[in-house]
Structures are given as C-alpha cells and as structure tokens.
Motif scaffolding. Structure first.
Motif, PDB file in Angstrom:
ATOM      1  N   LEU A   1       0.848  -1.201   0.000  1.00  0.00           N
ATOM      2  CA  LEU A   1       0.000   0.000   0.000  1.00  0.00           C
ATOM      3  C   LEU A   1       0.879   1.245   0.000  1.00  0.00           C
ATOM      4  O   LEU A   1       0.657   2.192  -0.778  1.00  0.00           O
ATOM      5  CB  LEU A   1      -0.879  -0.046   1.250  1.00  0.00           C
ATOM      6  CG  LEU A   1      -2.059   0.910   1.262  1.00  0.00           C
ATOM      7  CD1 LEU A   1      -3.056   0.493   0.202  1.00  0.00           C
ATOM      8  CD2 LEU A   1      -2.709   0.918   2.628  1.00  0.00           C
TER       9      LEU A   1
ATOM     10  N   GLU B   1       2.403   1.748  -3.447  1.00  0.00           N
ATOM     11  CA  GLU B   1       1.416   2.169  -4.433  1.00  0.00           C
ATOM     12  C   GLU B   1       1.049   3.634  -4.260  1.00  0.00           C
ATOM     13  O   GLU B   1       0.936   4.382  -5.219  1.00  0.00           O
ATOM     14  CB  GLU B   1       0.143   1.313  -4.273  1.00  0.00           C
ATOM     15  CG  GLU B   1       0.278  -0.082  -4.805  1.00  0.00           C
ATOM     16  CD  GLU B   1       0.087  -0.113  -6.313  1.00  0.00           C
ATOM     17  OE1 GLU B   1      -0.934   0.421  -6.780  1.00  0.00           O
ATOM     18  OE2 GLU B   1       0.971  -0.654  -7.007  1.00  0.00           O
ATOM     19  N   ILE B   2       0.845   4.019  -3.000  1.00  0.00           N
ATOM     20  CA  ILE B   2       0.425   5.389  -2.723  1.00  0.00           C
ATOM     21  C   ILE B   2       1.600   6.355  -2.897  1.00  0.00           C
ATOM     22  O   ILE B   2       1.443   7.518  -3.269  1.00  0.00           O
ATOM     23  CB  ILE B   2      -0.119   5.490  -1.274  1.00  0.00           C
ATOM     24  CG1 ILE B   2      -1.365   4.619  -1.111  1.00  0.00           C
ATOM     25  CG2 ILE B   2      -0.405   6.922  -0.873  1.00  0.00           C
ATOM     26  CD1 ILE B   2      -2.639   5.242  -1.603  1.00  0.00           C
TER      27      ILE B   2
ATOM     28  N   ARG C   1      -5.106   9.038  -9.488  1.00  0.00           N
ATOM     29  CA  ARG C   1      -4.469   7.723  -9.430  1.00  0.00           C
ATOM     30  C   ARG C   1      -4.448   7.206  -7.974  1.00  0.00           C
ATOM     31  O   ARG C   1      -4.792   6.055  -7.705  1.00  0.00           O
ATOM     32  CB  ARG C   1      -3.035   7.857  -9.959  1.00  0.00           C
ATOM     33  CG  ARG C   1      -2.285   6.558  -9.947  1.00  0.00           C
ATOM     34  CD  ARG C   1      -0.883   6.769 -10.493  1.00  0.00           C
ATOM     35  NE  ARG C   1      -0.015   5.662 -10.135  1.00  0.00           N
ATOM     36  CZ  ARG C   1       1.289   5.695 -10.291  1.00  0.00           C
ATOM     37  NH1 ARG C   1       1.887   6.776 -10.784  1.00  0.00           N
ATOM     38  NH2 ARG C   1       2.016   4.654  -9.970  1.00  0.00           N
ATOM     39  N   ALA C   2      -4.077   8.116  -7.054  1.00  0.00           N
ATOM     40  CA  ALA C   2      -4.039   7.730  -5.638  1.00  0.00           C
ATOM     41  C   ALA C   2      -5.431   7.327  -5.168  1.00  0.00           C
ATOM     42  O   ALA C   2      -5.608   6.326  -4.452  1.00  0.00           O
ATOM     43  CB  ALA C   2      -3.505   8.872  -4.794  1.00  0.00           C
TER      44      ALA C   2
ATOM     45  N   ILE D   1      -6.324   3.944  -6.200  1.00  0.00           N
ATOM     46  CA  ILE D   1      -5.712   2.903  -5.350  1.00  0.00           C
ATOM     47  C   ILE D   1      -6.547   2.683  -4.088  1.00  0.00           C
ATOM     48  O   ILE D   1      -6.843   1.563  -3.688  1.00  0.00           O
ATOM     49  CB  ILE D   1      -4.266   3.307  -4.983  1.00  0.00           C
ATOM     50  CG1 ILE D   1      -3.395   3.260  -6.235  1.00  0.00           C
ATOM     51  CG2 ILE D   1      -3.710   2.392  -3.908  1.00  0.00           C
ATOM     52  CD1 ILE D   1      -2.082   3.987  -6.094  1.00  0.00           C
TER      53      ILE D   1
ATOM     54  N   ARG E   1      -9.665   0.862  -4.919  1.00  0.00           N
ATOM     55  CA  ARG E   1      -9.407  -0.564  -5.142  1.00  0.00           C
ATOM     56  C   ARG E   1      -9.269  -1.298  -3.812  1.00  0.00           C
ATOM     57  O   ARG E   1      -9.816  -2.370  -3.608  1.00  0.00           O
ATOM     58  CB  ARG E   1      -8.120  -0.731  -5.963  1.00  0.00           C
ATOM     59  CG  ARG E   1      -8.344  -0.732  -7.450  1.00  0.00           C
ATOM     60  CD  ARG E   1      -7.332  -1.596  -8.180  1.00  0.00           C
ATOM     61  NE  ARG E   1      -5.971  -1.539  -7.697  1.00  0.00           N
ATOM     62  CZ  ARG E   1      -5.093  -0.576  -7.985  1.00  0.00           C
ATOM     63  NH1 ARG E   1      -5.443   0.459  -8.739  1.00  0.00           N
ATOM     64  NH2 ARG E   1      -3.872  -0.632  -7.509  1.00  0.00           N
TER      65      ARG E   1
END
Lengths: 619, 206
Positions: free
Chosen positions: A405, A408-409, A449-450, A453, A456
C-alpha cells in the motif's frame, strides 16, 4: 400297653429322685422340640438303668419324618413302634415326628437311636453320619420297594397338558431339599432338557405338611404343585379332596402302580440305626420288623405290607450326583485346594503367571500415564506454537499489505510533490501561468491515481460477502471460548458464563459475530493484564446472555484496567491505547454489529473494569 | 518543502533519470527543469545503458525497483566498466541495509520517495563534481597505463625533481633520448608544464 404303665411308674419315680428333666418325659408321645439337647435323653437312660436293678428297661428314641404333619405321623408309625415294643422285651420305643431340618439336627446331635425317613434324606444322612440300614418299607404298590417319586399336579380345569408348559409359572413345592416334593421333579425336568432354574423360576417352598400345598393349588394361589407320589390319592381316600378336581401331568406310572406319577420311582422309606444303640438291639429290631406280617395293623397304618431287608439306594445317589448336590461332593474350593496340593508346581506356575501379569499391568499403566502426560505437554506446546504462528501470520499479512500500500500510494505522492515543487519554482521565477498549467493538470491526474488505489483497496476489503445464516450465539460463544482457552489459561483468566431466557437462533453473519466476540474477549483479557499487578484481584471475565422477546443483550464484563479514553475517541478507527495496537478492533466490532441493526456500547464497570454491551434484534 | 529556489547552479554534466514509473520520471524532469537542470529520462536500465554516454562524467538518478534491471544491477554494470557516472538512488521503499549496500558500492546519495527537490539538487551538484573528478582520475590512470616501461621510469625520476642530465646519468642513456621520452610523456598526459604532469601523475597513482 403294659410297658406303658411300667414306664409311667418309672417316670413318677424319676420325678421324685431327680426332680429334673421331668416335664418332657412324662408324655412319651409328645414330640420333642426341634432344638432339644441330646443330654437329657442320655442322662435319663442311665438313670433309668440304675433305677431298675432287676430288669433293665431299654428306651429307644425313634425319629420319623412327618411329611403330613405330626398327627398323621403318629397315626402312621405308632402301631409299628408298639409292635416292636411287643416283640422286644423290656423295651420302650418313643416316637419323635420331625421335619427334614429337625431330623438332620437330631441325627447330628445323636438324640435319636433309630430314624425312619424317605430315601432322599436317608441317603443325605447316610453319607454324612454313621447310619446302618436295617430294613426298607415294603409297599403294596408296584414292585413294593420302589414307590417314591413326584407328581406334578395342576387343577383339572387348567389348560396345562404337558409338564413343559408349566415352565416359569407359579409352582409350589415342599422344600428345596425335599426328595419327593421337589428333587425328583427337578431331575426329571433336567433330563427333559429344560433348564431347571428357568422351569422353577417362580417356585415357592411351603414345607410340610404337603396337604397345605394341595389346598393352596386348589384355591388358585399356584398354577402347579410338586407333591410326593400318592399324596393326591391318599387325600382322596381320606375324603380331604374331591375326585376330578386335580390332574397329574405326564403320568408315567407303571401298570401295577395305583398312583399317578410324573417322575421315575425311587426306593421306599427305610429305617436305620445310629451309633447310639448296640448291634444286638439293632438285630432284635430288624428281626421284629421283618417278622411284621403284611396284614398286621401296623403294616396297614404305615401304608405298607411290612418290611424287607434294605435295598440299594444307588438310584438316589445318582440323582444327587446328576443334580450336582451329592452330600459327599466337596465344594469347588475344597476340590481346588486338593488339586493345588497335588499339583503344586502348576499352582506355582499359575501364581507366578498371575504375578507377572500384574507386574506387567502396572508397568503398562505407568508407561501409559507417562506418555499421556507427555502427550498433554506436547499438545500444550503445539497450541502455544499455533498461537505464535497465527500471530506471526497476522503480522506478516499486515506488513505485506502495508508495504505494498505504501509503495502504491507513494508513487503518485512523489509525482505530486515533484510537480508542485517544479510549479512553485516557476512561479517564483515569474513564469507564465501557461507554464504551470500542465503541472497542475498532472497533479490532478496523480490525485486521481491515488484515489483509484484507495478505491481498489476498499473494494478489496469489502469483497467478503456478508452471508447471514441461522446462528446459535451460545454455540458460537462456546466455540470462541475454546479458541481462547489456552491463551486465557496462560494469562490466568477465569471466564464465567450465564444465560437468562430462552436461547433462540438469529440470522447473523457468523464470521463477523465471531470476530466481534474475539475482539471483545481479547480486549477484556488485555485489560486484565494491563491492570496494576500489585492489585490483588483474580482476572475475571463474565459473559451474560439475556434473551428477551425482541432482543438479545450480550454483556462482557472484565475487571481489568477500565476505560482510559473518552467514548468519542473510542468511536474512531486507528485510535488505540495499546502499545502495539492498530486501533481497529472496536471499529470493526461496531461496523459488524451495526450491520446486524444492533448496538455496540462500552461503559465503565464498577468498581473496576469495563462492560461491553452488544444488543442484537431477535427475529 | 523548499520555498526558496536554488538557481544559478550551472551543472556542467548531463543528468539522467531512470525510473519505470512514467509520472515519477516526468515530474522529476519537470521539477529539475525548474532548477535549470535539463534531465534526460529513461524508462529502464537497458535503454539507459544503451543510449546514455556512460563513459563520460554525468549524474544518474536511479530507481531501485524496476522490472527489467534493478537499480543495483545497473550500478554494478557501471562500476564494472569503470564508468565515471555518479549515482543517486531514489527508491519507493528503501531500508537501511539497502542504503548501506548502495553507499558501499559507491553511490553518492540515497533518497526515498517523495523527495525534496532542494536536497535532490544539492546531491546532483555534489554528484556532478564527483563525477568530473572521477573522470579526470580515470583518464590520468589510463594515460599512466599507456606509458612504456622506460617512460614510467623517466616519469618517476621527473616527479622526484631530477633534471634531464641527471635522469640520463641514472638510467645510463643519452640526454637526447630522455628529451624524446619526456616530450612523449607530456603529450600522453596532455600536460604543458612539469607541474601539470605531476598533478596528473598524482591523480593516476591515487
């Protein structure tokens, strides 16, 4: 009868001289009590002999078996005794009617000189005491000497046709050791291939006189009766019963035998002497008996045709052996003792074998208990390891999740930072707005985009479909406590449980509810451990279930450290007072319970601790 | 976050950015442009190694986790072929051991994303200087290694401050021969004075 008079005179003399032992002897026909001692007779005899110097008066005590009562016995045998008295000068024969037991006692104590009894007892006594057989009674029935047996009598109107049909029904008999009244019938039954124990499973022994048995059968107290042969015929002849009222089952009597008979025939009654009288007197008695004419009153009174020399009693011995109750037969333990004495080496082998087996058993027991202990210890270790593994796994999962996580962030965050810094630099340099615009647009893209995430991740978390199914909260509670059992044991926490009202099932997300219970119970346990250890209280958690009409209220109360945060703080996710807590437990609990349309609340408990209350609506 | 832009730093060497994430690449270039640094971006290790002038001084900002070739692998390749490039690591999830390994292998700096532009630019300037120095050192070493045995003897004596006459006597050769070798030496080290020659020798020996 002259002798009787003489006797009376002597007895009076005795009263004067001895002033003792008088009462029993005055009436020579009276029966002596069963517990009477032998001594008075012997004493009396000696005194009598001293008393009459010129003519020695011989007194003979005769014991007879009173199968039909004392009166009948006197009627039957007194004439024979009188005959003997008349044949033997200077003698007096006294009659003593006995039951089976009394007879045995009398012989044992030698209080009688002569006994007249049935073949069954004759053999029993003859194999235990020194008896010499003088003569056998001769009957007018059959061959004259074999006239003893049993008849199985039923009422004439009963449905019984054969002996076997009586098996297990209510049967009356004389005594368990009565020959004609029971034993002969027992052997007959056994020879028929029927288990006597089953056949006589409801037998009652009524004792002498036998007449009473017939009366009780007549009155319907019993279904059948075992009586000595000719009993029925005698009573009929005497007018005691009526013709055609009784039947004898399986009558096998020979042609020349006038009485109905269900068993084999055995030798007739015999007379025997004990060691108390001399051979000379015995000779005289035998001679007198054999000389008794068949038509003499004494013969007729004894239902006989006089006396014959003693006949073989082998068939009676065989009966006792077949029934496994022969008097010479030693009890099994005596037999065993004899065998052991004879075969000492084998006895030792058996003894050692048993000893070895016992030792082996003890060893096995010891080893078993040892391995059981080991097993338990291993099991505990396994549980401990399991708990550690689970913990490690949880940590690993959280770590993995957090790390990916973060990565990704991080990427969009890094890009946003770069763009914004670049943008600021340009603004400071006085760059045109058009130069900044693309950077801002790109920042927006990165924010999206963040956000993607995060979305999701949320979808991933919510992926588990909440399946509601019928759920017994009590069973779930038991399961959950089982999961925590080892942990609680390690932490010295005792859990008590109570339930009020009728426990009913409710529709619930079982996994979610169990998560709630686990969280709440773990919290309670942690709270107990966080309390100042100096406070001397035993760690306790009590769980109460209260079922009412429309709701279940589950309260979990601990005596731990209590609440240190405000309720607002407790509402928030990621708020924790624990060193290594995530602050998610209560938030998850609240979510799950609210998904069930219930309420979740925490309050401080008095005097110390915290109470969690979970309300769930019931269907 | 820095509000005071650092400007006026002329970076004389090229700056490369290698990252598989397009947004990071692009945003980094955008920011560095704000600092007047013109960065060339590459989407992965192989394309960087193929296209960049790796044997010239420069500075490369390397992402550590990339699909084709990890940052550490790129670093290893550069070290192997004696590239003078200075390396700055920029990673999404670095830890201490990763940083230690990077420094041991000669990285100039190690950053975690997101990175402050100011610090990154300072690191780039440091890296550029180091790269130039490293480049000079490498070329001096190459020059030294291209010397003949006789030239190396003469160089050693020259550095010790001996004159041509003394060298000729020491080596038992003609002064003329010493002069020829000396001129060749100066040429190979691209030195105009004996002082420059000594400097180059120092770099090579270091």
């Amino acid at each position: 009868m002259a002798n009787v008079l003489i006797k009376a005179v002597i007895a009076t003399l005795l009263l004067v001289m001895a002033q003792v032992h008088a009462s029993n002897e005055t009436d020579m026909t009276s029966s002596i009590p069963s517990d009477s001692n032998a001594a008075p007779f012997i004493d009396t005899r000696i005194i009598e002999r001293i008393a009459d110097n010129k003519q020695t008066m011989t007194i003979v005590d005769v014991g007879v078996l009173a199968t039909r009562g004392v009166f009948e016995a006197k009627q039957r045998w007194q004439p024979t005794l009188l005959w003997l008295q008349s044949q033997i000068p200077n003698s007096e024969f006294r009659l003593h009617p006995f039951t089976l037991a009394e007879m045995e006692t009398a012989v044992e104590q030698q209080s009688v000189d002569v006994v007249v009894t049935n073949p069954g007892q004759a053999v029993r006594l003859g194999r235990q005491y020194p008896l010499s057989w003088l003569a056998t009674l001769n009957s007018k029935l059959g061959d004259g000497t074999h006239v003893i047996g049993s008849a199985l009598v039923v009422r004439a109107d009963s449905h019984y046709q054969h002996l076997v049909e009586v098996s297990g029904d209510k049967i009356a008999a004389v005594a368990s050791n009565a020959f004609g009244g029971y034993l002969t019938m027992q052997l007959t039954v056994q020879n028929l291939g029927i288990n006597p124990t089953a056949f006589f499973s409801d037998v009652s022994f009524l004792g002498f006189p036998v007449d009473a048995i017939i009366y009780q059968l007549r009155d319907g107290y019993f279904d059948a009766a075992v009586v000595p042969v000719c009993q029925l015929e005698s009573m009929l002849e005497e007018g005691l019963i009526q013709q055609g009222v009784f039947r004898v089952l399986d009558d096998i009597s020979p042609d020349n035998f006038a009485c109905a008979l269900s068993t084999q025939l055995y030798p007739n009654w015999s007379i025997a002497k004990t060691s108390a009288i001399s051979a000379t007197l015995a000779k005289k008695i035998t001679r007198a008996l054999l000389a008794l004419p068949s038509d003499h009153a004494a013969s007729i009174a004894a239902y006989s045709t006089g006396w014959t020399p003693p006949i073989s009693q082998l068939s009676v011995d065989q009966l006792y052996r077949d029934l496994d109750i022969h008097p010479l037969q030693r009890p099994w333990w005596q037999e065993a003792a004899v065998w052991i004495k004879k075969n000492q080496q084998w006895a030792w082998v058996v003894f050692l074998f048993v000893l070895l087996l016992s030792v082996y058993h003890l060893i096995l027991e010891y080893r078993f208990s040892r391995s059981e202990r080991k097993l338990k210890a291993t099991l505990n270790r396994l549980k401990e390891k399991n708990a550690m593994l689970e913990h490690a796994q949880r940590v690993a999962i959280v770590g993995e999740l957090g790390s990916s996580l973060a990565h990704e962030i991080n990427q969009p965050l890094a890009a946003i930072l770069n763009y914004s810094q670049g943008g600021l630099l340009r603004i400071n340099k006085g760059a045109d707005a058009s130069a900044i615009t693309p950077a801002l647009e790109k920042i927006q893209q990165q924010v999206k985009r963040a956000d993607g995430i995060v979305q999701r991740l949320r979808a991933l978390i919510n992926k588990r479909a909440v399946a509601k199914s019928p759920c017994d909260v009590q069973a779930l509670l038991t399961d959950t406590l089982e999961l925590l059992e080892y942990d609680f044991q390690q932490k010295n926490i005792t859990v008590s449980q109570s339930c009020v009202g009728n426990a009913v099932e409710l529709e619930a997300d079982i996994v979610g509810l169990q998560q709630v219970l686990l969280n709440v119970l773990n919290n309670a346990a942690d709270a107990c451990l966080m309390r100042d250890p100096a406070v001397p209280i035993n760690n306790k958690i009590s769980i109460e279930s209260h079922y009412s009409d429309d709701r279940l209220i589950l309260t979990v109360t601990d005596n731990g450290i209590g609440l240190t945060a405000t309720s607002t703080e407790l509402q928030n996710a990621f708020f924790t007072t624990k060193k290594d807590g995530l602050g998610l437990g209560l938030a998850i609990c609240r979510d799950v319970i609210e998904a069930h349309h219930g309420q979740f609340s925490l309050v401080a408990a008095a005097p110390i601790g915290c109470r969690v209350s979970i309300q769930l609506p019931l269907p | 976050m820095s509000q005071k832009p650092v400007t006026g730093h002329e970076i004389s060497v090229p700056v490369y950015v290698v990252d598989d994430d397009e947004s990071v690449r692009d945003s980094l270039a955008f920011m560095l442009d704000g600092y007047d640094i013109n960065a060339t971006t590459y989407a992965g290790g192989p394309s960087f190694l193929d296209n960049a002038e790796i044997m010239l001084p420069g500075c490369v900002i390397l992402d550590s986790r990339m699909p084709e070739l990890r940052g550490q692998d790129v670093q290893a390749i550069l070290t192997q072929c004696n590239s003078p490039l200075s390396i700055i690591f920029l990673t999404g999830h670095g830890d201490v051991s990763m940083a230690v390994d990077a420094f041991k292998s000669g990285a100039v700096d190690f950053f975690q994303k997101p990175v402050d532009g100011e610090k990154l630019v300072q690191a780039i300037m440091l890296a550029a200087d180091k790269s130039v120095a490293r480049s000079q050192q490498l070329s001096a070493l190459l020059s030294y290694q291209s010397l003949t045995e006789r030239e190396q003897e003469i160089l050693l004596l020259l550095v010790q401050g001996k004159r041509n006459q003394q060298i000729a006597e020491t080596l038992c050769i003609a002064v003329r021969t010493v002069e020829v070798h000396r001129s060749s030496l100066m040429k190979k080290f691209q030195a105009k004075t004996i002082a420059e020659l000594v400097l180059q020798y120092g770099l090579a020996i270091n």
